[in-house]
Design a protein around this motif. Sequence first.
Motif, PDB file in Angstrom:
ATOM      1  N   GLU A  23     -81.556  65.408  60.855  1.00  0.00           N
ATOM      2  CA  GLU A  23     -83.204  65.325  61.257  1.00  0.00           C
ATOM      3  C   GLU A  23     -84.195  65.352  60.420  1.00  0.00           C
ATOM      4  N   GLN A  72     -78.069  58.357  71.164  1.00  0.00           N
ATOM      5  CA  GLN A  72     -78.734  59.384  71.852  1.00  0.00           C
ATOM      6  C   GLN A  72     -78.423  60.590  71.109  1.00  0.00           C
ATOM      7  N   GLY A 127     -79.742  64.810  70.036  1.00  0.00           N
ATOM      8  CA  GLY A 127     -80.965  65.531  69.869  1.00  0.00           C
ATOM      9  C   GLY A 127     -81.981  65.649  68.578  1.00  0.00           C
ATOM     10  N   LYS A 170     -84.019  62.430  69.177  1.00  0.00           N
ATOM     11  CA  LYS A 170     -85.242  62.424  69.876  1.00  0.00           C
ATOM     12  C   LYS A 170     -86.213  63.223  69.452  1.00  0.00           C
ATOM     13  N   ARG A 171     -85.937  64.341  68.726  1.00  0.00           N
ATOM     14  CA  ARG A 171     -87.220  65.293  68.440  1.00  0.00           C
ATOM     15  C   ARG A 171     -87.806  64.703  67.341  1.00  0.00           C
ATOM     16  N   LEU A 208     -88.144  61.370  66.823  1.00  0.00           N
ATOM     17  CA  LEU A 208     -88.966  60.317  67.529  1.00  0.00           C
ATOM     18  C   LEU A 208     -90.098  60.813  68.102  1.00  0.00           C
ATOM     19  N   LYS A 209     -90.219  62.001  68.936  1.00  0.00           N
ATOM     20  CA  LYS A 209     -91.323  62.705  69.329  1.00  0.00           C
ATOM     21  C   LYS A 209     -92.412  63.191  68.443  1.00  0.00           C
ATOM     22  N   GLN A 232     -92.543  57.456  72.558  1.00  0.00           N
ATOM     23  CA  GLN A 232     -92.238  57.920  74.075  1.00  0.00           C
ATOM     24  C   GLN A 232     -90.749  57.120  74.162  1.00  0.00           C
ATOM     25  N   LEU A 233     -90.022  58.077  74.788  1.00  0.00           N
ATOM     26  CA  LEU A 233     -88.671  57.502  75.183  1.00  0.00           C
ATOM     27  C   LEU A 233     -88.502  56.884  76.752  1.00  0.00           C
ATOM     28  N   LYS A 264     -86.230  55.854  79.734  1.00  0.00           N
ATOM     29  CA  LYS A 264     -84.826  56.039  80.209  1.00  0.00           C
ATOM     30  C   LYS A 264     -84.429  54.690  80.720  1.00  0.00           C
ATOM     31  N   THR A 316     -80.737  54.617  73.064  1.00  0.00           N
ATOM     32  CA  THR A 316     -82.115  55.050  72.960  1.00  0.00           C
ATOM     33  C   THR A 316     -83.322  53.928  72.862  1.00  0.00           C
ATOM     34  N   ALA A 361     -87.129  53.582  72.418  1.00  0.00           N
ATOM     35  CA  ALA A 361     -88.396  54.476  71.996  1.00  0.00           C
ATOM     36  C   ALA A 361     -89.621  53.612  71.597  1.00  0.00           C
TER      37      ALA A 361
END
Length: 241
Positions: A183, A205, A207, A210-211, A213-214, A219-220, A222, A233, A235
Amino acid sequence: MTMALHPELEIFTTADGSPTLSFRRSDGYIEKMHHTGGALTESLYIYHHGLKKALEAGFPAKVISVGLGLAYNELITLAEFMKREVRGKIWSFETMPFLRESFESWADGHAPTEYAALLDDIALRLEAHFEISDLRGRAKQALASGELELRGPFPGDAVRVDSAAVIFYDAFSNKMTPELWNETELRNILEPLIGEQVVLCTYAQTGALKRVLKALSFQLEKRPNFRGKRGSTLAVKNLKL
């Protein structure tokens, strides 16, 4: 169907008839580069989709591709550039010199090799899909002009790469290259490379991803999983979904 290509690589034919590679690490761990359901189909679903989204939104045609392999993403990008009659920039990263050198040899039309035969097959499939011709010639031209740069390991060889608008994060998994999925490291890797408007695509994909990228204001989106795969993913940054 499998066959040897290189001491660390084997060729597999996937369900849509397109080839993929598997990599054997020194400790015996083996990882395939694509879903067995279809290497080309998966690449179009995950990476071509993101590329089209970026170009249709008017993002700069500046692409980072992490993991050359059999050059699916590089050739898809060049094919899309051909369809749109645009010039762009592609930075492609690959740790294995064999794969970089083999791609250059194929593009230059050197004597046929097993790798070249694989690329011929992929190029023919993409020419049919995009309704274009001479994708190999386009690759040769892109290498000669610097539109396509083949670089070494990522991110160590990413000097003077910045403001990318499309990132194909097709690195090996956390089991194979944990340093590219940590991360903290992932944020440090991506932040200096991206522009104000970005689309990032990856087969993964997680966790941590995702953290990161946010935190970088993505924005992710779906999307349905590819043929039962755990997930992928897509984004976007500064683009309305």
